[in-house]
Structures are given as structure tokens and as C-alpha cells.
Motif scaffolding. Structure first.
Motif, PDB file in Angstrom:
ATOM      1  N   UNK A 167      94.642  29.265  64.737  1.00  0.00           N
ATOM      2  CA  UNK A 167      93.924  30.364  65.359  1.00  0.00           C
ATOM      3  C   UNK A 167      92.560  30.520  64.706  1.00  0.00           C
ATOM      4  N   UNK A 168      91.704  31.270  65.391  1.00  0.00           N
ATOM      5  CA  UNK A 168      90.394  31.586  64.832  1.00  0.00           C
ATOM      6  C   UNK A 168      90.571  32.443  63.581  1.00  0.00           C
ATOM      7  N   UNK A 169      89.674  32.238  62.606  1.00  0.00           N
ATOM      8  CA  UNK A 169      89.725  32.996  61.364  1.00  0.00           C
ATOM      9  C   UNK A 169      88.308  33.382  60.962  1.00  0.00           C
ATOM     10  N   UNK A 170      88.126  34.651  60.563  1.00  0.00           N
ATOM     11  CA  UNK A 170      86.804  35.129  60.155  1.00  0.00           C
ATOM     12  C   UNK A 170      86.861  35.735  58.761  1.00  0.00           C
ATOM     13  N   UNK A 171      85.717  35.665  58.076  1.00  0.00           N
ATOM     14  CA  UNK A 171      85.557  36.311  56.777  1.00  0.00           C
ATOM     15  C   UNK A 171      84.151  36.902  56.741  1.00  0.00           C
ATOM     16  N   UNK A 172      83.952  37.961  55.949  1.00  0.00           N
ATOM     17  CA  UNK A 172      82.654  38.636  55.945  1.00  0.00           C
ATOM     18  C   UNK A 172      81.998  38.625  54.571  1.00  0.00           C
ATOM     19  N   UNK A 173      80.658  38.678  54.640  1.00  0.00           N
ATOM     20  CA  UNK A 173      79.799  38.738  53.449  1.00  0.00           C
ATOM     21  C   UNK A 173      78.868  39.917  53.677  1.00  0.00           C
ATOM     22  N   UNK A 174      78.794  40.841  52.704  1.00  0.00           N
ATOM     23  CA  UNK A 174      77.926  42.010  52.830  1.00  0.00           C
ATOM     24  C   UNK A 174      76.604  41.741  52.131  1.00  0.00           C
ATOM     25  N   UNK A 175      75.528  41.736  52.932  1.00  0.00           N
ATOM     26  CA  UNK A 175      74.187  41.488  52.394  1.00  0.00           C
ATOM     27  C   UNK A 175      73.466  42.824  52.246  1.00  0.00           C
ATOM     28  N   UNK A 176      73.111  43.184  51.000  1.00  0.00           N
ATOM     29  CA  UNK A 176      72.316  44.390  50.741  1.00  0.00           C
ATOM     30  C   UNK A 176      70.866  43.954  50.564  1.00  0.00           C
ATOM     31  N   UNK A 177      70.004  44.431  51.461  1.00  0.00           N
ATOM     32  CA  UNK A 177      68.611  43.983  51.472  1.00  0.00           C
ATOM     33  C   UNK A 177      67.702  45.111  50.966  1.00  0.00           C
ATOM     34  N   UNK A 178      66.889  44.808  49.957  1.00  0.00           N
ATOM     35  CA  UNK A 178      65.867  45.725  49.454  1.00  0.00           C
ATOM     36  C   UNK A 178      64.497  45.247  49.896  1.00  0.00           C
ATOM     37  N   UNK A 179      63.585  46.217  50.154  1.00  0.00           N
ATOM     38  CA  UNK A 179      62.210  45.835  50.480  1.00  0.00           C
ATOM     39  C   UNK A 179      61.548  45.216  49.256  1.00  0.00           C
ATOM     40  N   UNK A 180      60.603  44.304  49.516  1.00  0.00           N
ATOM     41  CA  UNK A 180      59.838  43.714  48.439  1.00  0.00           C
ATOM     42  C   UNK A 180      58.838  44.718  47.864  1.00  0.00           C
ATOM     43  N   UNK A 181      58.240  44.406  46.755  1.00  0.00           N
ATOM     44  CA  UNK A 181      57.266  45.293  46.093  1.00  0.00           C
ATOM     45  C   UNK A 181      55.874  44.686  46.187  1.00  0.00           C
ATOM     46  N   UNK A 182      54.946  45.487  46.669  1.00  0.00           N
ATOM     47  CA  UNK A 182      53.555  45.048  46.751  1.00  0.00           C
ATOM     48  C   UNK A 182      52.858  45.356  45.420  1.00  0.00           C
ATOM     49  N   UNK A 183      52.099  44.398  44.950  1.00  0.00           N
ATOM     50  CA  UNK A 183      51.258  44.615  43.760  1.00  0.00           C
ATOM     51  C   UNK A 183      49.861  45.034  44.241  1.00  0.00           C
ATOM     52  N   UNK A 184      49.389  46.209  43.789  1.00  0.00           N
ATOM     53  CA  UNK A 184      48.125  46.754  44.309  1.00  0.00           C
ATOM     54  C   UNK A 184      47.285  47.349  43.171  1.00  0.00           C
ATOM     55  N   UNK A 185      46.031  46.996  43.154  1.00  0.00           N
ATOM     56  CA  UNK A 185      45.080  47.645  42.242  1.00  0.00           C
ATOM     57  C   UNK A 185      43.738  47.785  42.957  1.00  0.00           C
ATOM     58  N   UNK A 186      42.968  48.841  42.578  1.00  0.00           N
ATOM     59  CA  UNK A 186      41.673  49.097  43.230  1.00  0.00           C
ATOM     60  C   UNK A 186      40.666  49.577  42.184  1.00  0.00           C
ATOM     61  N   UNK A 187      39.421  49.126  42.345  1.00  0.00           N
ATOM     62  CA  UNK A 187      38.349  49.533  41.433  1.00  0.00           C
ATOM     63  C   UNK A 187      37.385  50.438  42.184  1.00  0.00           C
ATOM     64  N   UNK A 188      37.223  51.704  41.731  1.00  0.00           N
ATOM     65  CA  UNK A 188      36.332  52.624  42.435  1.00  0.00           C
ATOM     66  C   UNK A 188      34.855  52.384  42.059  1.00  0.00           C
ATOM     67  N   UNK A 245      42.763  44.364  44.760  1.00  0.00           N
ATOM     68  CA  UNK A 245      43.600  43.198  44.479  1.00  0.00           C
ATOM     69  C   UNK A 245      45.008  43.511  44.968  1.00  0.00           C
ATOM     70  N   UNK A 246      45.565  42.649  45.855  1.00  0.00           N
ATOM     71  CA  UNK A 246      46.879  42.938  46.444  1.00  0.00           C
ATOM     72  C   UNK A 246      47.684  41.644  46.579  1.00  0.00           C
ATOM     73  N   UNK A 247      48.961  41.760  46.314  1.00  0.00           N
ATOM     74  CA  UNK A 247      49.919  40.663  46.542  1.00  0.00           C
ATOM     75  C   UNK A 247      51.131  41.252  47.266  1.00  0.00           C
ATOM     76  N   UNK A 248      51.519  40.706  48.444  1.00  0.00           N
ATOM     77  CA  UNK A 248      50.946  39.509  49.084  1.00  0.00           C
ATOM     78  C   UNK A 248      49.568  39.791  49.652  1.00  0.00           C
ATOM     79  N   UNK A 266      50.463  52.631  47.138  1.00  0.00           N
ATOM     80  CA  UNK A 266      49.156  53.290  47.215  1.00  0.00           C
ATOM     81  C   UNK A 266      48.644  53.583  45.799  1.00  0.00           C
ATOM     82  N   UNK A 267      47.332  53.634  45.696  1.00  0.00           N
ATOM     83  CA  UNK A 267      46.684  54.004  44.425  1.00  0.00           C
ATOM     84  C   UNK A 267      45.491  54.896  44.739  1.00  0.00           C
ATOM     85  N   UNK A 268      45.302  55.922  43.944  1.00  0.00           N
ATOM     86  CA  UNK A 268      44.199  56.873  44.172  1.00  0.00           C
ATOM     87  C   UNK A 268      43.167  56.725  43.059  1.00  0.00           C
ATOM     88  N   UNK A 269      41.947  56.511  43.482  1.00  0.00           N
ATOM     89  CA  UNK A 269      40.844  56.281  42.541  1.00  0.00           C
ATOM     90  C   UNK A 269      39.733  57.325  42.764  1.00  0.00           C
TER      91      UNK A 269
END
Length: 379
Positions: A274-295, A312-315, A357-360
Motif C-alpha cells: 500500500x501507499x505509505x507517507x511520512x512527514x518532515x516539518x520545515x520551520x522557515x525563518x526570514x533572512x537578515x539584511x545587513x544595512x549601514x548608512x552614512x549621513x 551599504x546593504x547585503x543582499x 532600518x537605520x536612522x541617521x
């Protein structure tokens, strides 16, 4: 006068004489014919079911008895004293049993008949079919046969037409009928049809992991083993995570939405599983942006300057927006000309990432005042 009693033929001569007369003689034959023979049967017909026998009696016979059957395949007969035993044969039908009182000295032969109706016997037949779950082994299609008489011939057929004494076997998951036939001379052939069934076994499937955490855009993978069918994979929410399979490796790729997605891996049904299934639980977090600004920081020079001189920003393809009030954002860079000091909030966003976000503080200092005298001294 001579006398005669028994059946016979006796010549005799009669002589007549008297004084004065010629003596006369005459020759004749005295005949006593045999009487009709006699015989009485206690019954003139009967029904017998193979292999049973029956009897009847003979009485009043005037000669020695004998008995015969006109079809010994149907019934035979034997004599003991005045009792006739009729034994059923293997062929159903009617047989005429003739009982004869032989001719005697004074009686002719005499015969009487008994009609024997012979029926085939009935075979008692029972069969138990195999019912089980696929285990990779061959099993007899019929697990037991009960038959009476026990020496009846047993045949098997899977198509109801062709029979063999070889027991059919079953291995793979299937359902089919087997006809069991019991036969023996003198008996009606009996059949019983039974359904043989091998159920599919439970499918098998093992995952090397059942859960994992992913940070966008990094993927993860796990392996599948022991599967009994062709593999497929699906995600409960493709915005959170998608999944693909290559061979026995499942690759889980995070989506742009944070959360939990259930990855279902399925081993398809096969002939035996017979058909057989199994599950995997994927917990997904948002990535982190690296941000800096010079006023911008400078002295009033009458020119307009970008409020933010460097971001300066990544990505690097994140969306950059600016706000001077912390509420309304625009991709247009704010400018500064006159002496002032204010804040600029720089916001970086991209699907799959937490917005950063960054405040300058932007500042234009007053320039030195300008004054020229036509003379700097005098008397």
C-alpha cells in the motif's frame, strides 16, 4: 388300471379278450405335461444410492433359483438361499434383475423381474481458501480440503475449465477464484469455488530526519530509505517551503514567508504494498539584511547635498527607501541645502528577509559670516 402322476410320456397297451372273440390290443401313449412354474418376489422394484445395497426375497418357487442383471455397470445381484441382494454399480440408471426358478420334473422354468433404479452417491466437499497479507512467500491457494469419501479425486482450476491435481499457489497481492472438484466412480462430481486473496502489505518508508529549521535563502536536505514504491514529495505551503526529490534525497528550499510547512514524502502503492507517507516539518525563518548608512554632515555652501552619502546593504539587491518622518517612505533620496539638522531613516527590504532600518542625523552647519571693510584703520 395303471396310473400316472408326474409329468411324463408313458406308452401303454390295452388288451381286450372274451371267450368266443378275437383278442384285440391297442397301444397308446399317456402324457402328463409339465405345469407352469411358480415364483413370487417380495418386491418388484427399488431405488438404490451408490454404494448402498438392497434385498428382496423369493418364495413359492418350483425349481432351483438363479439371478442375473442386464447391466452390471448399473447393478449386480447375488442369491443366498431365498434372499436376493442387489448392489448398486458406479453407473446411474435402471437395471433389470431377473430371478429364474429352473425347470423341474413337473414344472416349467419361471422367471420374474425386479427393476433396480440406481442413483449416484453424493460427495461431501468443503474447501478453505487462503486469505492473508503479502509476505513474499508462496502459499497454497486452498489451505484445507475436507471430502467424504476420503479417497475421492481432488482437482483444482483457476479458470473453471482446465483442471489439474496440482495445487495452485499464490504469492503476490491479488484476488482470484479457485474451483475445487471432487470426483469418484459411482458419485456425482462435486465442485466448490472459493476466493483466494492476498492483501497488500503496509508500505514502508523511513526519513533520515523529521524536522529542521531553515533561514532564507539557505536550503537543507534529508534522505529517504526503505521505501517500497516510487517516491514523491509535496509541501503544505509553498510560500513557506518547497521540496524536490532526486533519487532518495529530498531538498527543502525556504520560501519568502516565515512559518512552518509540512513536507510529505510518499512511497506510491505497488503490486504488493500500500501507499505509505511520512512527514518532515520545515520551520522557515526570514533572512537578515545587513544595512549601514552614512549621513551628510557639512558646512553650508549653498549647494544641495544628498542627505545620505553612502548606503551599504547585503543582499545588494534589497530595496532601499528613505523617510524623514519615520512614516512615509520613498525611494527618492532626500536633499539638504540650508543649515539644519534632521533625521533620515533608511529602510532595506527584500522578500524572504526581515526588513531592516537605520536612522541617521543629517546636519549642515552654518558657514562663517562674510564682511569686508574698505579700510581697516584711519586717523
Amino acid at each position: 388300471m395303471p396310473t400316472v402322476i408326474n409329468a411324463t410320456s408313458v406308452p401303454f397297451t390295452v388288451k381286450v379278450s372274451k371267450t368266443g372273440y378275437k383278442t384285440e390290443t391297442i397301444t397308446r401313449t399317456a402324457i402328463v405335461n409339465k405345469a407352469e412354474g411358480k415364483i413370487t418376489l417380495s418386491a418388484t422394484s427399488g431405488t438404490i444410492t451408490y454404494p448402498d445395497s438392497t434385498t428382496f426375497r423369493v418364495s413359492g418357487n418350483t425349481g432351483n433359483l438363479s439371478v442375473s442383471s442386464n447391466s452390471t455397470n448399473i447393478a449386480t445381484a447375488s442369491l443366498s438361499g431365498s434372499t436376493i441382494t442387489v448392489k448398486s454399480g458406479t453407473t446411474a440408471g435402471k437395471a433389470i434383475i431377473t430371478v429364474t426358478s429352473a425347470a423341474a420334473t413337473n414344472y416349467n422354468a419361471k422367471s420374474a423381474t425386479y427393476t433396480a433404479t440406481v442413483q449416484n452417491g453424493t460427495i461431501s466437499l468443503g474447501a478453505t481458501p487462503y486469505t492473508g497479507t503479502y509476505d513474499g512467500k508462496a502459499h497454497n491457494a486452498i489451505t484445507s480440503v475436507t471430502v467424504n469419501p476420503s479417497d475421492a479425486k481432488i482437482d483444482y482450476s483457476t479458470d473453471g475449465t482446465n483442471y489439474s491435481t496440482t495445487m495452485p499457489t499464490v504469492t503476490n497481492s491479488s484476488s482470484f477464484t479457485v474451483t475445487v472438484r471432487a470426483s469418484k466412480a459411482g458419485y456425482k462430481t462435486q465442485t466448490t469455488t472459493q476466493t483466494v486473496k492476498v492483501n497488500k502489505a503496509e508500505g514502508k518508508l523511513t526519513l533520515s530526519a523529521t524536522s529542521g529549521t531553515l533561514t532564507y535563502p539557505t536550503s537543507t536536505s534529508f534522505t529517504v530509505s526503505g521505501n517500497t514504491g516510487t517516491l514523491s514529495v509535496a509541501s503544505s505551503n509553498t510560500n513557506i517551503a518547497t521540496a524536490s526529490i532526486s533519487g532518495n534525497t529530498v531538498t527543502v528550499k525556504p520560501g519568502t514567508t516565515a512559518g512552518k510547512a509540512t513536507i510529505t514524502v510518499t512511497s506510491a502503492a505497488t503490486t504488493n504494498y500500500n501507499q505509505k507517507s511520512a512527514t518532515y516539518t520545515a520551520t522557515v525563518n526570514n533572512g537578515t539584511i545587513s544595512l549601514s548608512a552614512t549621513p551628510y554632515t557639512g558646512t553650508y555652501d549653498g549647494k544641495a547635498h544628498n542627505a545620505i552619502t553612502k548606503v551599504t546593504v547585503t543582499p545588494s539587491d534589497a530595496k532601499i527607501e528613505y523617510s524623514t518622518d519615520g512614516k512615509t517612505y520613498s525611494t527618492t533620496m532626500p536633499k539638504i541645502t540650508n543649515t539644519s539638522s534632521f533625521t533620515v531613516t533608511v529602510r532595506a527590504s527584500k522578500a524572504g528577509y526581515k526588513t531592516q532600518s537605520t536612522t541617521q542625523t543629517v546636519k549642515v552647519n552654518k558657514a562663517a559670516g562674510t564682511l569686508t571693510l574698505s579700510a581697516t584703520s584711519g586717523t
